[in-house]
Structures are given as C-alpha cells and as structure tokens.
Scaffold this motif. Structure first.
Motif, short mmCIF file in Angstrom:
data_model
loop_
_atom_site.label_atom_id
_atom_site.label_comp_id
_atom_site.label_asym_id
_atom_site.label_seq_id
_atom_site.Cartn_x
_atom_site.Cartn_y
_atom_site.Cartn_z
N LEU A 38 -6.75 5.59 -0.37
CA LEU A 38 -6.40 5.85 1.02
C LEU A 38 -6.07 7.32 1.20
O LEU A 38 -5.19 7.87 0.54
CB LEU A 38 -5.20 5.00 1.45
N SER B 35 -7.10 -0.48 7.96
CA SER B 35 -7.03 0.32 6.73
C SER B 35 -5.71 0.11 6.00
O SER B 35 -5.62 0.35 4.79
CB SER B 35 -7.22 1.80 7.05
N ALA C 124 -15.17 3.28 2.09
CA ALA C 124 -14.44 2.49 1.10
C ALA C 124 -15.40 1.56 0.37
O ALA C 124 -16.33 1.02 0.96
CB ALA C 124 -13.34 1.69 1.78
N SER D 213 -16.32 -1.85 -2.07
CA SER D 213 -15.89 -3.24 -2.19
C SER D 213 -15.21 -3.44 -3.55
O SER D 213 -15.27 -2.58 -4.44
CB SER D 213 -17.08 -4.17 -2.07
N LYS E 42 -6.98 -3.36 -7.26
CA LYS E 42 -6.08 -3.23 -6.11
C LYS E 42 -5.45 -1.85 -6.08
O LYS E 42 -5.40 -1.18 -5.03
CB LYS E 42 -5.00 -4.31 -6.18
N GLU F 191 -10.23 4.82 10.47
CA GLU F 191 -10.69 3.48 10.10
C GLU F 191 -10.02 2.37 10.90
O GLU F 191 -10.42 1.21 10.79
CB GLU F 191 -10.45 3.23 8.61
N LEU G 226 0.83 -1.20 0.00
CA LEU G 226 0.00 0.00 0.00
C LEU G 226 0.87 1.25 0.00
O LEU G 226 0.60 2.21 -0.74
CB LEU G 226 -0.93 -0.01 1.22
N TRP H 78 -4.46 -2.65 5.38
CA TRP H 78 -4.64 -3.84 4.53
C TRP H 78 -5.69 -3.59 3.45
O TRP H 78 -6.25 -4.52 2.89
CB TRP H 78 -5.02 -5.05 5.39
N ARG H 79 -5.92 -2.31 3.12
CA ARG H 79 -6.85 -1.98 2.04
C ARG H 79 -6.34 -2.58 0.73
O ARG H 79 -5.16 -2.48 0.39
CB ARG H 79 -6.97 -0.46 1.89
N ARG I 107 -8.08 0.90 -5.15
CA ARG I 107 -8.47 0.85 -3.74
C ARG I 107 -7.37 1.38 -2.84
O ARG I 107 -7.63 2.08 -1.86
CB ARG I 107 -8.83 -0.58 -3.33
N GLN I 108 -6.11 1.08 -3.16
CA GLN I 108 -5.02 1.57 -2.32
C GLN I 108 -4.75 3.05 -2.52
O GLN I 108 -4.40 3.74 -1.57
CB GLN I 108 -3.75 0.74 -2.61
#
Length: 345
Positions: free
Chosen positions: A271, A209, A281, A283, A264, A205, A179, A211-212, A267-268
């Motif tokens: 942050l 968070s 966040a 899914s 991936k 969070e 991340l 491990w997002r 999503r990262q």
C-alpha cells in the motif's frame, strides 16, 4: 409495572457482556506480550531478496540473452553495474536492513531504531484486539450453541462452522486496522507518513484499498480458527488442558497457514508503494508466484520461527484466560441464582 431487576442467567450460562469482558482481558494481555514477535515476523516477511533464487529456467526467461544476474550499485559518487553472484554462487553484497534470521532481526531493530520499535503498531493492535476478540468469541459461543441444537446428529461439526463464521466476521471488520498495524511494523515511520500513504491509496483506489490483503487473511485465519475450535472443544476443560490444547493446536495451524500470512503481509506493505510506481495490485496467487520466483519456496515460510513462538503462547494465553473468565462468571451467576455454594466439612 414490574420494578424487579432482570433475572440472572440460567445456571452455568453467562451473558454476552460477560463473554466480552472475558475475551477482552485475554486480548489485551496477549497483545502486550507478543507484539515484539509480531514486529520481527513482519520485518522478515516484508523484506525482499535482492538476488532472486528462482529455478534456472525461470532465471533464464528473466535474463533472456544475459546469463548473469546484475544490479545497479551506488556508492554515493557514481553508479556501477555489478554481477550479483560470485564463483561460489553466493551474493557478496548485502542489502541494507536485510535480516538473516529472527535473532539478527531482534538485535538490529533494537540497535538501529531503539527498543521501543519492538512495540511498533501497539496502539492499533490494542484497538484491533478488542473488537476482534469480542466479535469472535461472543459470536462463536452463541453460534455454536445454536448450531448444536439445529444440527442434531451432526452437532459435532458445530464448533468448526461457528469458528469459521465468527472469524470471517471479525477479520472483515478489523482488516483496515490490521493494514495500519502491518504498515507501522514493516518499517520505521511516523503516523503522519502513514496518513499520507493511506490518503493517497484511498484517492486512487477508493475505500476498498483499506481492505487490501483481506483474501489471504481469510485463507489464513478461517482454517486456523476451525482447526483451533475443533482441537480445543473439550467437555469441562481444566485450565491446564485449555492452555496446552491452545498452544499445540495454535502451533500446528500457524505452520499450515503461514504462506497466506506471508502473502497478506506483502500485499498490505505494498500500500503506497504501488501508487508511487503507478502499478496495479496483484492477486494472492500472483504474489505467491512472485515470492517463489524471488526467494524460492522457503520464501513462503518467512517469519516461521517468530510466528511459531508468537502463536503458541498467544493461543494458550487467549484460550486459558477466556476459559478462566467464563468459569468465574459461571460461578458468579450460580451464586446469584442459588446463593453461595456450600462446601462439605
């Protein structure tokens, strides 16, 4: 008390420590070589199209009563509401920092940020590479050997199970480091700015968070590892065979798992951005739907060329270096056990 030195490993076997040394050398070499391609890939995956390319029905639902797609353009003096498409259905406005392709990304990153930016995130990449490869390759070899004994007639599936299990463990351990690397490579920023972003995310969070993006990372890496282990599981492979099999299997697996790599990255990169917007966040499935709505199905394969160029040599270098290291230690252990090997005149 027995003061004798520990017995060397059995003939043809290597110790876990020797496995770690063999895997680390390949990991460091691979990281130095492919980091620029990783930076370009993440930049292409993280950028968002200012003009959605969704199907007409979806665009209609989004715009509802207004058939035109509009955006606010600021020229520094005042804001303008502009129609984003002209008569040729092509956007006339290009968002700053938007890359048209792999070569364009390379050129513009170097031009705007300097050539050193192509190695952004190298420190966390090197830190991440060592535990990732040590955990994966060491666990894989140990598990594969144990499973082949236990499975008996089904021993042929041992490499697949061992590869998947080892990858789950390594990905889970290094996910926070990945991340950090992704955030550093997605845009030019200092470690101080990154630290503030992480602190804000953890405060709102919690530690999870960090491990997002773990879900799409597992969906990307576990099938990748299983496929790679299955295709490269060759009895007594030569350096050429391992190099070619690593490149071919890595290329195929990288194409199949690319959509999860894109998710991936998205999503990262989110942050810190979500905390600033006070949003929750999304899914993995929601992120995939949003990418399709904004960029079409082609958006799920963003960064295709740099990932393909990166993965093929990376897998080839990693596997061939690891196999070369194992062969070296096997020869060393045999010489310790039986003495120097005699060659026929």
């Amino acid at each position: 008390m027995n003061n004798e030195s520990p017995a060397p490993p059995a003939s043809g076997a290597i110790t876990p420590l020797q496995q770690m040394v063999a895997s680390c050398s390949g990991a460091i070499l691979t990281s130095l070589f492919v980091t620029p391609l990783d930076v370009v890939k993440i930049r292409l995956q993280a950028q968002k199209n200012p003009f959605p390319k969704a199907p007409k029905l979806l665009l209609y639902l989004h715009t509802f009563s207004c058939p035109c797609k509009c955006f606010v353009y600021c020229n520094g003096l005042m804001d303008h509401i502009c129609i984003c498409e002209n008569g040729n259905s092509k956007a006339w406005y290009k968002a700053p920092g938007h890359f048209r392709g792999t070569l364009d990304a390379f050129v513009n990153i170097v031009r705007r940020e300097g050539i050193r930016s192509l190695w952004s995130g190298l420190p966390p990449t090197l830190v991440m590479a060592v535990p990732a490869t040590v955990i994966y390759f060491t666990c894989y070899d140990q598990l594969c050997a144990a499973l082949k004994v236990r499975l008996g007639d089904y021993a042929q599936v041992a490499p697949l199970l061992a590869g998947a299990t080892a990858r789950v463990g390594s990905v889970t351990v290094i996910s926070p480091l990945e991340l950090i690397r992704t955030k550093l490579q997605s845009q030019k920023q200092s470690y101080r700015e990154l630290t503030q972003c992480i602190r804000s995310a953890v405060a709102k969070e919690g530690w999870l968070s960090l491990w997002r993006g773990l879900g799409p990372t597992l969906l990307r890496d576990v099938p990748f590892s299983s496929w790679l282990c299955g295709l490269s599981n060759i009895t007594e492979p030569t350096l050429t065979i391992t190099f070619v099999s690593g490149a071919v299997s890595g290329s195929i697996a990288s194409i199949v798992t690319l959509p999860f790599d894109v998710v991936k990255t998205r999503r990262q990169v989110e942050l810190g951005e979500l905390q600033a917007k006070n949003c929750q966040a999304s899914s993995t499935f929601c992120v995939m739907c949003r990418i399709v709505a904004e960029d079409g199905f082609r958006g799920l394969f963003a960064g295709f060329l740099p990932r393909l160029i990166k993965v093929a040599p990376a897998c080839a270098i990693m596997i061939s270096t690891y196999e070369f290291g194992k062969a070296f230690f096997q020869k060393h252990n045999k010489e310790r056990t039986h003495g120097p090997l005699q060659t026929n005149p």
